[in-house]
Design a protein around this motif. Sequence first.
Motif, PDB file in Angstrom:
ATOM      1  N   GLU A 213      96.566  41.770 151.090  1.00 60.19           N
ATOM      2  CA  GLU A 213      97.166  41.148 152.282  1.00 60.19           C
ATOM      3  C   GLU A 213      98.488  40.480 151.941  1.00 60.19           C
ATOM      4  OE1 GLU A 213      93.915  39.581 155.151  1.00 60.19           O
ATOM      5  OE2 GLU A 213      93.122  39.182 153.140  1.00 60.19           O
ATOM      6  N   GLY A 214      99.354  41.224 151.270  1.00 59.14           N
ATOM      7  CA  GLY A 214     100.659  40.633 151.000  1.00 59.14           C
ATOM      8  C   GLY A 214     101.349  41.152 149.760  1.00 59.14           C
ATOM      9  N   GLY A 215     100.664  41.938 148.949  1.00 59.43           N
ATOM     10  CA  GLY A 215     101.315  42.540 147.801  1.00 59.43           C
ATOM     11  C   GLY A 215     101.488  41.640 146.593  1.00 59.43           C
ATOM     12  N   LYS A 216     100.978  40.430 146.647  1.00 58.32           N
ATOM     13  CA  LYS A 216     101.081  39.526 145.512  1.00 58.32           C
ATOM     14  C   LYS A 216      99.991  39.840 144.492  1.00 58.32           C
ATOM     15  CE  LYS A 216     102.808  35.788 148.473  1.00 58.32           C
ATOM     16  NZ  LYS A 216     102.536  34.431 149.027  1.00 58.32           N
ATOM     17  N   PRO A 217     100.090  39.291 143.272  1.00 57.66           N
ATOM     18  CA  PRO A 217      99.011  39.487 142.294  1.00 57.66           C
ATOM     19  C   PRO A 217      97.668  39.047 142.865  1.00 57.66           C
ATOM     20  CG  PRO A 217     100.928  38.531 141.236  1.00 57.66           C
ATOM     21  CD  PRO A 217     101.216  38.519 142.709  1.00 57.66           C
ATOM     22  N   PHE A 218      96.611  39.680 142.381  1.00 57.32           N
ATOM     23  CA  PHE A 218      95.271  39.431 142.911  1.00 57.32           C
ATOM     24  C   PHE A 218      94.909  37.954 142.898  1.00 57.32           C
ATOM     25  CE2 PHE A 218      90.780  38.681 141.882  1.00 57.32           C
ATOM     26  CZ  PHE A 218      90.188  39.149 143.037  1.00 57.32           C
ATOM     27  N   HIS A 219      95.102  37.275 141.769  1.00 55.33           N
ATOM     28  CA  HIS A 219      94.654  35.891 141.680  1.00 55.33           C
ATOM     29  C   HIS A 219      95.427  34.983 142.628  1.00 55.33           C
ATOM     30  CE1 HIS A 219      97.961  33.964 139.232  1.00 55.33           C
ATOM     31  NE2 HIS A 219      98.218  35.219 138.969  1.00 55.33           N
ATOM     32  N   VAL A 220      96.664  35.346 142.935  1.00 49.26           N
ATOM     33  CA  VAL A 220      97.465  34.561 143.881  1.00 49.26           C
ATOM     34  C   VAL A 220      96.930  34.773 145.297  1.00 49.26           C
ATOM     35  CG1 VAL A 220      99.760  34.217 144.858  1.00 49.26           C
ATOM     36  CG2 VAL A 220      99.493  34.640 142.399  1.00 49.26           C
ATOM     37  N   GLN A 221      96.671  36.034 145.662  1.00 43.00           N
ATOM     38  CA  GLN A 221      96.100  36.306 146.981  1.00 43.00           C
ATOM     39  C   GLN A 221      94.733  35.634 147.149  1.00 43.00           C
ATOM     40  OE1 GLN A 221      96.316  40.105 148.910  1.00 43.00           O
ATOM     41  NE2 GLN A 221      97.686  40.946 147.343  1.00 43.00           N
ATOM     42  N   GLN A 222      93.935  35.679 146.096  1.00 45.34           N
ATOM     43  CA  GLN A 222      92.612  35.071 146.179  1.00 45.34           C
ATOM     44  C   GLN A 222      92.720  33.552 146.318  1.00 45.34           C
ATOM     45  OE1 GLN A 222      89.929  35.350 142.717  1.00 45.34           O
ATOM     46  NE2 GLN A 222      88.409  36.245 144.104  1.00 45.34           N
ATOM     47  N   ALA A 223      93.652  32.945 145.616  1.00 41.91           N
ATOM     48  CA  ALA A 223      93.859  31.499 145.740  1.00 41.91           C
ATOM     49  C   ALA A 223      94.298  31.133 147.157  1.00 41.91           C
ATOM     50  CB  ALA A 223      94.897  31.025 144.727  1.00 41.91           C
ATOM     51  N   GLU A 224      95.152  31.961 147.754  1.00 40.62           N
ATOM     52  CA  GLU A 224      95.565  31.720 149.139  1.00 40.62           C
ATOM     53  C   GLU A 224      94.372  31.834 150.079  1.00 40.62           C
ATOM     54  OE1 GLU A 224      98.635  34.608 149.706  1.00 40.62           O
ATOM     55  OE2 GLU A 224     100.195  33.370 148.739  1.00 40.62           O
TER      56      GLU A 224
END
Length: 341
Positions: A213-224
Amino acid sequence: MIKKIGFLSFGHWSHQQAYNAQTASDTLLQSIDLAVAAEEIGLDGAYFRVHHFASQLASPFPLLAAIGAKTSKIEIGTGVIDMRYENPLYMVEDAGAADLISEGRLQLGVSRGSPEQVIDGWRYFGYEPAEGETDADMGRRKALEFLERLKGKGFAQPNPNPMFPNPPGLLRLEPHSEGLRERIWWGAASNATAVWAAENGMNLQSSTLKYDEGGKPFHVQQAEQIRQYKDAWKKAGYQREPRVSVSRSIFALVNDQDRYYFGQEANRRDKIGNIERGKQAIFGRSYAAEPDQLIKELAQDEAIQEADTLLLTIPNTLGVDYNVHVLSSILDHVAPGLGWR
């Protein structure tokens, strides 16, 4: 941040020569032994995946009850039960019994489900979406019914001529386990379903994959995702603090056997793929390194920082002794360096 640390087993078995778990019996009995050993080394949780029509663990409640009877402290849970396959009322009875046997240690992860081994497997269990529903809608509807019945309020009209005397009023399902309603977790693959989980008073389980949902690294998307969940929880006005878990494949390379099994996992990166038609998913990387390097890499994982519970996915087919070693290595050589212990 002090964290609860548990293991998550997919419960595989196969007639492969290298596997210690070659049958369903092997996997079930070794799962019990591993949970007992995990409690002894100080691990906080024993969690199990649920997959139907596969050589993996499926019906979780006999296993959870058996572990509950042989342990005294460790949390016992799932990650996750596919609600599309479930009868919510029968599940309330099973969950209540397993929770009472474990004296209140059940932590049940549920979800609307993921792609399975067979097409629409829930149809073979006798379930169909209602008119206008998708199978995902059906899973969420069943989850809400499960949550409602866990409250222990009477809803069924008593028989005027019962076999045994009834208490006054409408009847609830038995056995009822007080407090279990607050120990239900929702496995969310998207930000929207994480928010939905918060609105409905469930803890959050976030796995090693989610929709991209945004193309960022997995851990960043999960933190969001986790932060959106926490914000939604506050807006919903719940008084208790929610719990959040993330799952990771983490291996401390402390001997030659570790390097042989998992040395190739070093320097792995996130992957992009599809788990459903038309929906792109991002899969989180595995971590495998010497303890000092592992500490540096894990310190950069934003989602682990946001979570209070970390579930370590384990290679259950390698046997109880080796998995105890894997878990002990994290507890002894990695967790203290990150402030988790």
